[in-house]
Design an enzyme around this catalytic site. Structure first.
Site, PDB file in Angstrom:
ATOM      1  N   SER A  98       0.834  -1.209   0.000  1.00  0.00           N
ATOM      2  CA  SER A  98       0.000   0.000   0.000  1.00  0.00           C
ATOM      3  C   SER A  98       0.858   1.244   0.000  1.00  0.00           C
ATOM      4  O   SER A  98       1.953   1.260   0.562  1.00  0.00           O
ATOM      5  CB  SER A  98      -0.918   0.016   1.218  1.00  0.00           C
ATOM      6  OG  SER A  98      -1.670   1.215   1.212  1.00  0.00           O
TER       7      SER A  98
ATOM      8  N   LYS B  27      -4.337  -6.955   3.210  1.00  0.00           N
ATOM      9  CA  LYS B  27      -4.328  -5.799   2.303  1.00  0.00           C
ATOM     10  C   LYS B  27      -5.747  -5.478   1.816  1.00  0.00           C
ATOM     11  O   LYS B  27      -6.145  -4.317   1.700  1.00  0.00           O
ATOM     12  CB  LYS B  27      -3.408  -6.054   1.093  1.00  0.00           C
ATOM     13  CG  LYS B  27      -3.461  -4.961   0.026  1.00  0.00           C
ATOM     14  CD  LYS B  27      -3.058  -3.618   0.586  1.00  0.00           C
ATOM     15  CE  LYS B  27      -2.958  -2.439  -0.332  1.00  0.00           C
ATOM     16  NZ  LYS B  27      -3.804  -2.196  -1.433  1.00  0.00           N
TER      17      LYS B  27
ATOM     18  N   HIS C 110      -7.420  -3.701   4.551  1.00  0.00           N
ATOM     19  CA  HIS C 110      -6.877  -2.331   4.563  1.00  0.00           C
ATOM     20  C   HIS C 110      -7.673  -1.472   3.578  1.00  0.00           C
ATOM     21  O   HIS C 110      -8.093  -0.350   3.884  1.00  0.00           O
ATOM     22  CB  HIS C 110      -5.391  -2.345   4.173  1.00  0.00           C
ATOM     23  CG  HIS C 110      -4.838  -1.010   3.773  1.00  0.00           C
ATOM     24  ND1 HIS C 110      -5.089  -0.438   2.536  1.00  0.00           N
ATOM     25  CD2 HIS C 110      -4.079  -0.104   4.438  1.00  0.00           C
ATOM     26  CE1 HIS C 110      -4.516   0.753   2.461  1.00  0.00           C
ATOM     27  NE2 HIS C 110      -3.880   0.972   3.611  1.00  0.00           N
ATOM     28  N   ASN C 111      -7.886  -2.009   2.390  1.00  0.00           N
ATOM     29  CA  ASN C 111      -8.604  -1.240   1.376  1.00  0.00           C
ATOM     30  C   ASN C 111     -10.071  -1.039   1.756  1.00  0.00           C
ATOM     31  O   ASN C 111     -10.652   0.006   1.462  1.00  0.00           O
ATOM     32  CB  ASN C 111      -8.496  -1.924   0.018  1.00  0.00           C
ATOM     33  CG  ASN C 111      -7.159  -1.637  -0.643  1.00  0.00           C
ATOM     34  OD1 ASN C 111      -6.171  -1.423   0.034  1.00  0.00           O
ATOM     35  ND2 ASN C 111      -7.130  -1.638  -1.955  1.00  0.00           N
TER      36      ASN C 111
ATOM     37  N   GLU D  96     -10.034   1.704   3.965  1.00  0.00           N
ATOM     38  CA  GLU D  96      -9.773   2.886   3.113  1.00  0.00           C
ATOM     39  C   GLU D  96     -11.088   3.386   2.480  1.00  0.00           C
ATOM     40  O   GLU D  96     -11.382   4.587   2.490  1.00  0.00           O
ATOM     41  CB  GLU D  96      -8.755   2.477   2.034  1.00  0.00           C
ATOM     42  CG  GLU D  96      -8.486   3.468   0.925  1.00  0.00           C
ATOM     43  CD  GLU D  96      -7.546   2.862  -0.146  1.00  0.00           C
ATOM     44  OE1 GLU D  96      -6.468   2.352   0.219  1.00  0.00           O
ATOM     45  OE2 GLU D  96      -7.899   2.893  -1.334  1.00  0.00           O
TER      46      GLU D  96
HETATM   47  C1  6PG Z   1      -3.174   1.334  -1.701  1.00  0.00           C
HETATM   48  C2  6PG Z   1      -4.429   1.540  -2.485  1.00  0.00           C
HETATM   49  C3  6PG Z   1      -4.301   0.946  -3.847  1.00  0.00           C
HETATM   50  C4  6PG Z   1      -5.324   1.474  -4.808  1.00  0.00           C
HETATM   51  C5  6PG Z   1      -6.702   1.011  -4.504  1.00  0.00           C
HETATM   52  C6  6PG Z   1      -7.767   1.839  -5.152  1.00  0.00           C
HETATM   53  O1  6PG Z   1      -3.299   0.770  -0.630  1.00  0.00           O
HETATM   54  O2  6PG Z   1      -2.122   1.745  -2.158  1.00  0.00           O
HETATM   55  O3  6PG Z   1      -5.497   0.958  -1.822  1.00  0.00           O
HETATM   56  O4  6PG Z   1      -4.301  -0.442  -3.699  1.00  0.00           O
HETATM   57  O5  6PG Z   1      -5.282   2.850  -4.840  1.00  0.00           O
HETATM   58  O6  6PG Z   1      -6.784  -0.290  -4.978  1.00  0.00           O
HETATM   59  O7  6PG Z   1      -8.871   1.054  -5.160  1.00  0.00           O
HETATM   60  P1  6PG Z   1     -10.179   1.425  -5.929  1.00  0.00           P
HETATM   61  O8  6PG Z   1      -9.795   1.683  -7.357  1.00  0.00           O
HETATM   62  O9  6PG Z   1     -11.038   0.233  -5.761  1.00  0.00           O
HETATM   63  O10 6PG Z   1     -10.694   2.660  -5.270  1.00  0.00           O
END
Ligand code: 6PG
Length: 468
Positions: free
Chosen positions: A129, A183, A186-187, A190
Site C-alpha cells: 500500500s 491488504k 486495509h482497502n 480505506e
Molecule cells: C493502496 C491503495 C491501492 C489502490 C486502490 C484503489 O493501498 O495503495 O489501496 O491499492 O489505490 O486499490 O482502489 P479502488 O480503485 O477500488 O478505489
C-alpha cells in the site's frame, strides 16, 4: 551483472518499486510484456540505472537472476497473473520464489501457493500500500507466505519499507493468502474512511453552502489534530486545488461517479462468508455503487420529495469529533474482521502489529493507527475490540458529536450512510438485550425454526395459532 531480484511489470507501481529496490542497493532485473517500455524506464532511472538489469523476454529475464531466484510480478492479478505463472514456472527451479505484489483476491493467492508448493516453489502474496509515492520511497507491506520465504526476503522487504519512528512497516502476517487478505481489509477500511470524509464534505457543501476551498481549509486544520492522516491531508489538498484557467475549484468539475477496482467488494464478500458485518465498509461500497447510477439519480433528483426539514449543520468541532468517532468504529470493524479470518483460517494474525505497519507508508496511515496499536495490545484476549483501553474513553467523548452529525444528515435529507452505519453498529453493540428475540419468534411462527429461551434449555417452539 546478475540480479538479486526480478521485477516484471513496469507500470507505475512496478517501476517505482524497482527504483526503490535499486536505491537501497539491490540489483534489479526488470522486464515488461510490452518490451518497448523497458528502455525508457532505464533511461529515466538516472544514476540508479547502474543497478538495473533490463531484459526483454521471460527467458532472458529469469536467466539474469541469481539462484535461488526471486521474481516479483506487478501485473493485473487475475488471469494475466495465472498465465504468467504458467509461463514462468518451467523456467524456475525448486526453492525459487514468485511474489505477487498486486492487489489479489486472497482465495486466488491460496490456490496459487498450493499449486506452486507442489512444484517446490515458494509463492508470496505481498500486499503493498501507498500508491506510487509509497512504492518509490517506502510502502507499507503485508507479507503472506512461508516462514522460509520471510526469512529470506525480510532484509530486502525491511530495506524498502516505510518506517515509523525507525520501525519498518512490513510484517510476516501468515502463510498463503494472509498478506493479501489483510491488504484487502486495509482497502475496505480505506473505502469507509474515504466515504465518511466525503459525507462530511457533502454536509458542508449542500447543508451549509460552503465553497470547496473553505472546506479544504477546515480539513487542513483538522489534519493538525487527532484526525491527522494521509487521507485528510489529501482531501484538504484536493479541495483547495483550483483550475488554472477559471480559478474554480477542480473538485466542482469532477463527475460524482466513484470507480472501484474490487478490493472493497472483496472485503464484503469475505466478511459475509465469515459471518461478519463491517457495516461502514458495506456502506462505502454501496455508496460507490449508487454514485455510479448517475442516470437514475438524475432522473429521480427533484422528482421525489426529500421529506426533510431545515436543520443547521453542526459546527466544526462536532463534525471533527463525529468523524473521529466514526473513523475509530470503522477501523474496529476492520480489525474484528481480521480477527474472525485469523480464527477461521488458523493464521494467528497479530492485530496490533498490523496496526503498527499501517502507521506509515499506506493510504490509511493516521494518528489513529498509533492509538489503535496500543489499544489492541492492551485489549484482553477475545474481548470485543470496542473495549480497547483508551478507545472506549475517546468514543464516550466523541459519539455525542457523531449523533449530532448523523442526526443533521437524517433530518436534513443529506445522505450519510457510512457515518450512520458506524453509529448503528455502536448502538447495536451497546445493547445487552436487542430486538432479535422478535425475529426468532417470527421465524418460528412462519417456519417452525425454533428458538432458545432465556429461562429454560431449548430448543422451543411458540404457542402461535392465529395470524391476527
Ligand atoms: C493502496 C491503495 C491501492 C489502490 C486502490 C484503489 O493501498 O495503495 O489501496 O491499492 O489505490 O486499490 O482502489 P479502488 O480503485 O477500488 O478505489
Amino acid at each position: 551483472m546478475q540480479a538479486d531480484i526480478g521485477v516484471y511489470g513496469l507500470g507505475t507501481m512496478g517501476g517505482a518499486l524497482s527504483l526503490n529496490l535499486a536505491e537501497k542497493g539491490f540489483r534489479v532485473a526488470v522486464s515488461n510484456r510490452e518490451a518497448d517500455w523497458i528502455a525508457p524506464f532505464v533511461a529515466g532511472a538516472g544514476p540508479l540505472a547502474e543497478r538495473i538489469v533490463p531484459r526483454e523476454g521471460l527467458e532472458a529475464f529469469i536467466a539474469a537472476l541469481t539462484p535461488p531466484r526471486v521474481v516479483l510480478f506487478m501485473i493485473p492479478s487475475g488471469t494475466p497473473l495465472d498465465e504468467m505463472i504458467a509461463q514462468v514456472t518451467p523456467l524456475l527451479s525448486p526453492g525459487d520464489t514468485i511474489i505477487d505484489a498486486g492487489n489479489a483476491d486472497f482465495n486466488d493467492t491460496e490456490r496459487r501457493a498450493r499449486a506452486l508448493a507442489e512444484k517446490s516453489l515458494h509463492f508470496v502474496g505481498l500486499g503493498i500500500s501507498g500508491g506510487e509515492e509509497g512504492a518509490r520511497h517506502g510502502p507499507s507491506m503485508m507479507f503472506g507466505g512461508s516462514a522460509e520465504s520471510w526469512d529470506r526476503l525480510r532484509p530486502m522487504a525491511e530495506a524498502i519499507a516505510a518506517r515509523y519512528r525507525g520501525d519498518p512497516c512490513v510484517a510476516h502476517l501468515g502463510p498463503g493468502g494472509a498478506g493479501h487478505f489483510v491488504k484487502t481489509v486495509h482497502n475496505g477500511i480505506e473505502y469507509a474512511d474515504m466515504q465518511m470524509i466525503a459525507e462530511i464534505y457533502g454536509l458542508l457543501r449542500d447543508g451549509a453552502g460552503w465553497e470547496a476551498g473553505r472546506i479544504g481549509a477546515l480539513f487542513s486544520g483538522w489534519n493538525a489534530g487527532p484526525l491527522r492522516s494521509f487521507l485528510i491531508e489529501v482531501t484538504a489538498a484536493v479541495l483547495k486545488a483550483r483550475d488554472a484557467g477559471t480559478g474554480a475549484p477542480v473538485v466542482d468539475a469532477i463527475r460524482d461517479r466513484a470507480a472501484q477496482k474490487g478490493t472493497g467488494r472483496w472485503t464484503m464478500i469475505e466478511a459475509l462468508k465469515l459471518g461478519q458485518a463491517p457495516s461502514t465498509i458495506a456502506a462505502a461500497v454501496d455508496a460507490r455503487v449508487w454514485s455510479s447510477q448517475h442516470a437514475a439519480r438524475t432522473a429521480v433528483a427533484g422528482a421525489i420529495p426529500a421529506g426533510a426539514r431545515d436543520v443547521a449543520i453542526p459546527a466544526s468541532p462536532a463534525l471533527e469529533e463525529g468523524l473521529r468517532a466514526a473513523r475509530i468504529l470503522a477501523h474496529l470493524q476492520g480489525f474484528e474482521l481480521l480477527r474472525a479470518a485469523s480464527g477461521a483460517f488458523g493464521w494467528a494474525l497479530d492485530l496490533p502489529r498490523i496496526a503498527e505497519i499501517w502507521r506509515a507508508g499506506c493510504i490509511i496511515r493516521s494518528a489513529l493507527l498509533d492509538e489503535l496499536a496500543e489499544a489492541l495490545r492492551a485489549v484482553p484476549e477475545g474481548a470485543p475490540l470496542l473495549l480497547g483501553p483508551g478507545l472506549d474513553v475517546t468514543l464516550a467523548r466523541t459519539v455525542p458529536a457523531l449523533r449530532a452529525v448523523v442526526g443533521a444528515g437524517v433530518a436534513g435529507g443529506w445522505p450519510v450512510p457510512a457515518l450512520a452505519a458506524a453509529l448503528a453498529w455502536y448502538d447495536s453493540m451497546r445493547q445487552a438485550r436487542g430486538s432479535a428475540n422478535l425475529i426468532q419468534a417470527q421465524r418460528d411462527f412462519f417456519g417452525h425454526h425454533g428458538f432458545e429461551r432465556i429461562d429454560a434449555p431449548g430448543p422451543h417452539h411458540g404457542p402461535w395459532t392465529a395470524k391476527d
